[in-house]
Design an enzyme around this catalytic site. Sequence first.
Site, short mmCIF file in Angstrom:
data_model
loop_
_atom_site.label_atom_id
_atom_site.label_comp_id
_atom_site.label_asym_id
_atom_site.label_seq_id
_atom_site.Cartn_x
_atom_site.Cartn_y
_atom_site.Cartn_z
CG ASP A 33 -0.01 0.08 2.73
OD1 ASP A 33 1.51 0.22 2.78
OD2 ASP A 33 -0.72 0.30 3.63
CG ASP A 78 1.64 3.14 4.17
OD1 ASP A 78 0.34 2.75 4.62
OD2 ASP A 78 2.39 2.28 4.65
CG ASP A 102 -3.80 2.52 5.37
OD1 ASP A 102 -4.90 3.00 4.56
OD2 ASP A 102 -2.74 1.94 6.25
#
Length: 510
Positions: free
Chosen positions: A326, A328, A434
């Site tokens: 992902d 962040d 995120d």
Amino acid sequence: MVPLKRRRVTAVQAENRDTHVCKFSDVAIFILERKMGASRKAFLTRLGRSKGFLIAESCSPSITHVVSEGNTGDEVQAWLSNHTEGKALTDSIHLLDINWLTESMAEGRPVAIQDRHRLKTSPKLSASTSTITVKSYACQRRTPLKHHNAFLTEALEILAESAEFSENEGRSVAFRRSASVLKALPYAVRRMDDLKNLPCLGEHSQRVIKEILEDGSSGEVESTRQSEQYQAMKALTGVFGVGVRSADRWFREGLRSPLDLIRTGQKLNHAQQAGVQYYNDLNRPVTKKEALAISHIVEKAVNAVLPGAIITLTGGFRRGKEVGHDVDFLITHLEEGAEEGLMPKLVNWLEEQGLLLYQKTTRNSYLESKDGPARPPHNMDRFERCFSIFRLEQTTEGSGAFLEAASNDTGTMEGVNGRTEQQPGPTWRAVRVDLVVSPYSQFAFATLGWTGSKLFERELRRWAGQEKGMSLNSHMLYDSKQQRYLRANSEEEIFAHLGLEYIPPCDRNA
Ligand code: UTP
Ligand code: MG
């Protein structure tokens, strides 16, 4: 007097039980079976001998060329040290890739050794490995991204992952700590002696390491890797929004993959629906280039809703990783309080631009208590946070396949937000992002907490608690003896409060 090379080779000739004539008397070859398998070794041995090459049955000091397939130079050296008590490891021995032998056989003579034939080995240490001291907490040592023992750490991490699937945290952390010690070593482990005086290496980890050094692989690791349970748990927990508990329940009910979730009509929450819908994209590594493209989007969005805000790329990419699962981000503003209310505006902006495929925002629930943090300290932080899936336009590379069974006849699918959306195609892909918002007063702690790695963070908190009588999380550091919060404006100050040498992000890959 017979030259040394000739003497060596004469000894090997005695082993050559075949009737083939040996044409190249100063080349004695040993073919390593490790990773290649017995039948391929036997085939290459027969073929080589039929072409006049001297191919020995065993590895003795007479060997001049060791060829192998799919091994690194360090792995071959480790094997040789374990099987010849170091006798064959003279500087004149050539460690070669199988392509040298196949090219030689094709040419009908030993071809000149080129760089591409040679297996690379880590530089030898001038000091004895036993003189190296490795500190026992991962936050006390430097752990670079690229290290010398991947063939051991990958195996230990399979066992750690499998223990996580069984919710055996103690066992999982033990394997992760062992792997982390090996990642910090400045040399490749070749024999069990290289592990002398190292901390955190439990009996079980040592058993696994020994087996790999001696046989090339560990039976326990290989059977775990191939087990139905491990594979199904990996596939099911690979769905965004699915934790170990749900995956385990589904496994017990006979489900093995995300397609089984759809086939059996499982009730899925919104996150899990998105997880299934974008399964293939979300399990495809996010590249640094893609992370930078997302950074530009986030910067543009944040600047549009809160000019002057500071955006930091955290997580694995801040540690120098080339790929991640992902992307962040941590967002703050120099003016304390200015960041309040930022997230809903940011999410709105992104949604209006059609950039979000899924999002769930949690509000900030952190409250500083006068009497210090509750015990035991919370590892989960309480920042305002948005778990999201971005739709990233792609300029060149394709996005790959998607779960075909999840799409309907028209190639479209009911989106998680109720709209009908196109599936990922050649022009865009889904990426997990995120977004975390922190007040400036907590920004240093949040940056440290969100940079990772997870084990590094865990070890920082353990160090703080066990060695310093302090409590650390992504919001604050509390000194229990002095009964006060220790403030910090930078990560360096936090390390200093903890009595630790500063470790830069690139060396936190524990
Ligand atoms: P990630 O799970 O994103 O890991 O958490 P990573 O290191 O970036 O590796 P990738 O993404 O798999 O490539 C990043 C850091 O954020 C912290 C974790 O401690 C981790 O070190 N984190 C994550 C939290 O503090 N809270 C969370 O809820 C999630
Ligand atoms: Mg990450």
